[in-house]
Design a protein around this motif. Structure first.
Motif, PDB file in Angstrom:
ATOM      1  N   ILE A 168       0.808  -1.210   0.000  1.00 49.88           N
ATOM      2  CA  ILE A 168       0.000   0.000   0.000  1.00 49.88           C
ATOM      3  C   ILE A 168       0.849   1.272   0.000  1.00 49.88           C
ATOM      4  N   ASP A 169       2.052   1.224   0.623  1.00 46.71           N
ATOM      5  CA  ASP A 169       2.908   2.411   0.643  1.00 46.71           C
ATOM      6  C   ASP A 169       3.378   2.769  -0.761  1.00 46.71           C
ATOM      7  N   MET A 170       3.744   1.738  -1.545  1.00 50.29           N
ATOM      8  CA  MET A 170       4.191   1.986  -2.913  1.00 50.29           C
ATOM      9  C   MET A 170       3.016   2.400  -3.790  1.00 50.29           C
ATOM     10  N   VAL A 171       1.844   1.827  -3.518  1.00 54.13           N
ATOM     11  CA  VAL A 171       0.636   2.224  -4.252  1.00 54.13           C
ATOM     12  C   VAL A 171       0.381   3.714  -4.056  1.00 54.13           C
ATOM     13  N   GLU A 172       0.454   4.144  -2.808  1.00 52.03           N
ATOM     14  CA  GLU A 172       0.222   5.561  -2.495  1.00 52.03           C
ATOM     15  C   GLU A 172       1.278   6.441  -3.142  1.00 52.03           C
ATOM     16  N   ALA A 173       2.537   5.988  -3.118  1.00 52.01           N
ATOM     17  CA  ALA A 173       3.626   6.785  -3.689  1.00 52.01           C
ATOM     18  C   ALA A 173       3.435   7.000  -5.187  1.00 52.01           C
TER      19      ALA A 173
ATOM     20  N   MET B  40      -8.430   9.197  -0.164  1.00 49.22           N
ATOM     21  CA  MET B  40      -8.860   7.955  -0.821  1.00 49.22           C
ATOM     22  C   MET B  40      -8.604   6.762   0.089  1.00 49.22           C
ATOM     23  N   SER B  41      -9.516   5.799   0.048  1.00 46.99           N
ATOM     24  CA  SER B  41      -9.330   4.562   0.819  1.00 46.99           C
ATOM     25  C   SER B  41      -8.338   3.665   0.084  1.00 46.99           C
ATOM     26  N   SER B  42      -7.873   2.631   0.787  1.00 45.97           N
ATOM     27  CA  SER B  42      -6.910   1.707   0.176  1.00 45.97           C
ATOM     28  C   SER B  42      -7.514   0.993  -1.032  1.00 45.97           C
ATOM     29  N   LYS B  43      -8.804   0.691  -0.965  1.00 42.59           N
ATOM     30  CA  LYS B  43      -9.480   0.042  -2.100  1.00 42.59           C
ATOM     31  C   LYS B  43      -9.531   0.981  -3.305  1.00 42.59           C
ATOM     32  N   GLU B  44      -9.822   2.242  -3.053  1.00 39.22           N
ATOM     33  CA  GLU B  44      -9.865   3.210  -4.147  1.00 39.22           C
ATOM     34  C   GLU B  44      -8.482   3.402  -4.759  1.00 39.22           C
ATOM     35  N   LEU B  45      -7.476   3.446  -3.907  1.00 40.86           N
ATOM     36  CA  LEU B  45      -6.108   3.586  -4.403  1.00 40.86           C
ATOM     37  C   LEU B  45      -5.720   2.395  -5.273  1.00 40.86           C
TER      38      LEU B  45
ATOM     39  N   VAL C  12       1.977  10.650  -7.581  1.00 46.12           N
ATOM     40  CA  VAL C  12       2.527  11.255  -8.806  1.00 46.12           C
ATOM     41  C   VAL C  12       1.400  11.566  -9.780  1.00 46.12           C
ATOM     42  N   GLU C  13       0.407  10.671  -9.843  1.00 46.94           N
ATOM     43  CA  GLU C  13      -0.698  10.816 -10.795  1.00 46.94           C
ATOM     44  C   GLU C  13      -1.782  11.753 -10.285  1.00 46.94           C
ATOM     45  N   LYS C  14      -2.114  11.691  -8.990  1.00 45.40           N
ATOM     46  CA  LYS C  14      -3.273  12.424  -8.459  1.00 45.40           C
ATOM     47  C   LYS C  14      -2.925  13.510  -7.452  1.00 45.40           C
ATOM     48  N   GLY C  15      -1.673  13.589  -7.019  1.00 42.03           N
ATOM     49  CA  GLY C  15      -1.284  14.623  -6.067  1.00 42.03           C
ATOM     50  C   GLY C  15      -1.884  14.389  -4.686  1.00 42.03           C
ATOM     51  N   SER C  16      -2.264  15.475  -4.011  1.00 35.15           N
ATOM     52  CA  SER C  16      -2.768  15.384  -2.636  1.00 35.15           C
ATOM     53  C   SER C  16      -4.129  14.723  -2.547  1.00 35.15           C
TER      54      SER C  16
END
Length: 266
Positions: free
Chosen positions: A152-157, A170-175, A161-165
């Motif tokens: 999940i940390d790499m998903v968020e990272a 967003m929830s983990s499922k949405e990410l 880049v794509e969506k910014g703040s």
């Protein structure tokens, strides 16, 4: 008594046959129907390609040769033509031109010699196009498979880049969903980001700033401790602040600060 004759050994001279240089065979011209397509996005109803007053540099001859498409000639080269030259037009309809296998002169002019080849138009090659499509599909499969296995940390990272703040809300499922869509729609960019070790460090720096552990000056030129405003890093001119911070985290001083911030984030 007759003396025995001594045997005289004659040295054997080895002869080697001279090597014959084998010239590579020139590719033979395949007689078949061919299709040519305009490269521009918007296809006009009718487009006339120049059929005269154009030149091809002949590497074997060492000079430019004039080209002209004449239906009554057996060559597109003006210096090889004989008799009258009845000029004909080359017209694309709805962005395409179908040339029958019997029109070899026109095919060779379009496929081999015309200066607008691969610039204004290109020959449709189903085998090459299929190979390109396979490459894209394999890249998409690799990207989606890699996206499925990310923590999940790499998903968020990557999604930052794509969506910014926006990722903060967003929830983990949405990410995870948006990551899979991103990997499918932009596989090359996704795989590049996956191999970029600064992606996670940039995300780490952004999170630290959002939680006020770090502070970025209004001119975005200086990073400071959020608690006491002690200066940590001056951002080099014309460099993105979080890219500079990610690179600084790899230095000896930056690694100590990184470890300190990591404890506070936990």
């Amino acid at each position: 008594m007759a003396k025995k004759q001594e045997k005289v050994e004659v040295p054997v001279v080895e002869t080697t046959k001279p090597k014959v240089k084998v010239e590579p065979k020139k590719p033979t011209w395949e007689i078949k129907d061919r299709v040519y397509n305009l490269r521009q996005m918007h296809k006009p109803l009718s487009y006339s390609l120049r059929s005269s007053g154009i030149f091809y540099f002949d590497p074997e001859a060492g000079y430019e040769r004039e080209l002209k498409y004449c239906q009554n000639q057996k060559t597109p080269f003006v210096d090889e033509m004989k008799g009258d030259q009845r000029l004909d037009h080359i017209i694309f309809r709805n962005g395409s031109l179908f040339v029958e296998k019997e029109k070899t002169v026109l095919q060779k002019m379009l496929s081999l010699y015309h200066p607008h080849k691969d610039k204004v138009y290109e020959e449709y090659k189903p085998i090459a196009e299929a190979a390109s499509e396979i490459e894209v599909l394999e890249m998409e499969a690799d990207a989606i498979l890699a996206a499925r296995n990310l923590d999940i940390d790499m998903v968020e990272a990557i999604m930052r880049v794509e969506k910014g703040s926006e990722v903060n809300n967003m929830s983990s499922k949405e990410l995870k969903r948006d990551l899979l869509l991103f990997a499918r729609n932009n596989p090359a960019l996704f795989l590049d980001l996956l191999e970029d070790d600064n992606v996670q460090l940039r995300n780490f720096g952004i999170k630290a700033t959002e939680m006020r552990i770090l502070k970025l000056s209004n001119d975005q030129r200086t990073f400071m401790w959020g608690s006491n405003d002690r200066k940590l890093l001056n951002v080099p001119f014309d460099e993105h602040p979080y890219s500079a911070l990610a690179a600084w985290f790899k230095t000896d001083e930056g690694m100590e600060i990184y470890a300190n911030i990591e404890k506070q984030l936990k």
